[in-house]
Design an enzyme around this catalytic site. Structure first.
Site, PDB file in Angstrom:
ATOM      1  N   VAL A  60       0.806  -1.215   0.000  1.00 30.97           N
ATOM      2  CA  VAL A  60       0.000   0.000   0.000  1.00 30.97           C
ATOM      3  C   VAL A  60       0.847   1.278   0.000  1.00 30.97           C
ATOM      4  CG1 VAL A  60      -0.231   0.290   2.508  1.00 30.97           C
ATOM      5  CG2 VAL A  60      -2.133   0.907   1.009  1.00 30.97           C
ATOM      6  N   TYR A  61       2.137   1.192   0.296  1.00 30.25           N
ATOM      7  CA  TYR A  61       2.961   2.395   0.365  1.00 30.25           C
ATOM      8  C   TYR A  61       3.093   3.030  -1.019  1.00 30.25           C
ATOM      9  CZ  TYR A  61       4.570   0.850   5.013  1.00 30.25           C
ATOM     10  OH  TYR A  61       4.648   0.450   6.326  1.00 30.25           O
ATOM     11  N   SER A  62       2.624   4.265  -1.104  1.00 28.30           N
ATOM     12  CA  SER A  62       2.688   5.033  -2.351  1.00 28.30           C
ATOM     13  C   SER A  62       2.149   4.230  -3.525  1.00 28.30           C
ATOM     14  CB  SER A  62       4.123   5.496  -2.628  1.00 28.30           C
ATOM     15  OG  SER A  62       4.574   6.359  -1.608  1.00 28.30           O
ATOM     16  N   ASP A  63       1.023   3.546  -3.275  1.00 26.83           N
ATOM     17  CA  ASP A  63       0.309   2.823  -4.325  1.00 26.83           C
ATOM     18  C   ASP A  63       1.207   1.820  -5.048  1.00 26.83           C
ATOM     19  OD1 ASP A  63      -1.899   2.181  -5.931  1.00 26.83           O
ATOM     20  OD2 ASP A  63      -1.341   3.661  -7.454  1.00 26.83           O
ATOM     21  N   GLY A  64       2.024   1.128  -4.276  1.00 28.50           N
ATOM     22  CA  GLY A  64       2.890   0.103  -4.852  1.00 28.50           C
ATOM     23  C   GLY A  64       4.236   0.591  -5.333  1.00 28.50           C
TER      24      GLY A  64
END
Length: 326
Positions: A60-64
């Protein structure tokens, strides 16, 4: 750098784990303060040069894009067999009813997506990012076990939940002959010590590796209370975490400064040294957005706080509301 076994496993990890939430495209996801790929790569290279072999990210971090950046950097700078890559699953990755959570469908989909972004055939540690109240834990644990048996995951871990939930998950796994969680990534620092009540004693008894997140309270333990930063202003989750008990928290921050001044070291070293000395902590997850952050964090390994210093740091603390589980 010091190396220790990860909990009861035979896996050797550095005493510090580099948290990679700060490395991701700022125009993707919900971390506008994150560093782009060009800005991030020197930090991953420096961590390796300092002996860190343990890297933690999440889908989920920075949308992958965090996984993408970390994967490419580690491929360029390190031998895959010499690094330990940890990632997580649970958060919202696409629209629709199956876009998040810990169902078998979500887990099976997200591990393949994470492996593709990371550019690797397997992850060393696959962690559930939070507890999923909408999925039977039996379904989750069996799906994770199947990933281990398929060779896509070496070990599994959990993050930020009640001690009874963690114990229940491992009991169910053991009773079915499935893979157990070997790590707990929980929220622990001088401003939030509620994990000392139940989770840390449980992990010590069960020989679980402990990887605290936010060991320096998102920078609040490293600067004056009213001093700001780009991340502090944009980090809504951080504002929520540290708006609960400001009066007592401020006193702790002031005591960190006092001991740092007496020791003539940066405050970050004092805050991190406290976490490193807390049993049964294995590898705190440290962040870095300036190169000297990494150098300070590694230097904290050599800073041993006296019993009197620990008592002085801990004295102002008062019980906090349970936070970090959502």
């Amino acid at each position: 750098m010091e190396y220790v076994k990860l909990g009861s496993t035979g896996l050797d990890v550095s005493r510090l784990c580099l948290g990679c939430m700060s490395y991701g495209e700022p125009n993707r996801g919900s971390h506008p303060w994150s560093l782009s790929e060009e800005e991030s790569r020197p930090f991953i290279k420096k961590a390796l040069d300092l002996g860190i072999n343990f890297f933690d990210t999440a889908n989920v971090y920075s949308d992958g894009s965090s996984e993408e950046i970390v994967g490419r950097a580690l491929k360029d700078f390190a031998n895959r067999d010499e690094v330990v890559i940890a990632t997580k699953v649970h958060g919202q990755m696409h629209e629709g009813p199956n876009g998040r959570g810990l169902s078998r469908k979500a887990i099976m989909t997200e591990i393949d997506n994470s492996l593709k972004r990371l550019g690797t055939d397997y992850v060393d540690l696959y962690q559930i990012h939070r507890w999923d109240y909408n999925t039977p834990i039996e379904e989750t644990m069996e799906a994770l076990h199947d990933l281990v048996k398929a060779g896509k995951v070496r070990y599994i871990g959990a993050s930020s939940m009640y001690a009874w939930q963690f114990l229940k998950a491992n009991y169910i796994a053991e009773s079915h002959g499935w893979t157990r969680f070997v790590t707990m990534q929980n929220y622990l620092n001088l401003l939030y010590r509620e994990e000392e009540r139940e989770m840390l004693p449980l992990c010590k008894e069960e020989k679980i590796g402990v990887m605290p997140w936010s060991p320096m309270a998102r920078g609040r333990l490293t600067r004056d209370w009213n001093e700001s930063s780009t991340r502090k202003e944009a980090d809504e989750f951080g504002k929520f975490l540290y708006s609960q008990m400001e009066e007592s928290d401020r006193k702790v921050v002031e005591r960190v400064k006092k001991i740092a001044d007496e020791r003539k070291v940066p405050r970050a070293q004092v805050a991190l040294a406290w976490v490193l000395q807390k049993e049964p902590v294995t590898s705190p997850i440290v962040g870095a957005t300036k190169i000297h952050h990494l150098e300070d964090e590694v230097s904290a390994l050599s800073l041993k706080l006296s019993d009197d210093e620990v008592k002085h740091l801990e004295e102002p603390y008062v019980a906090h509301p349970i936070l970090g589980f959502s």
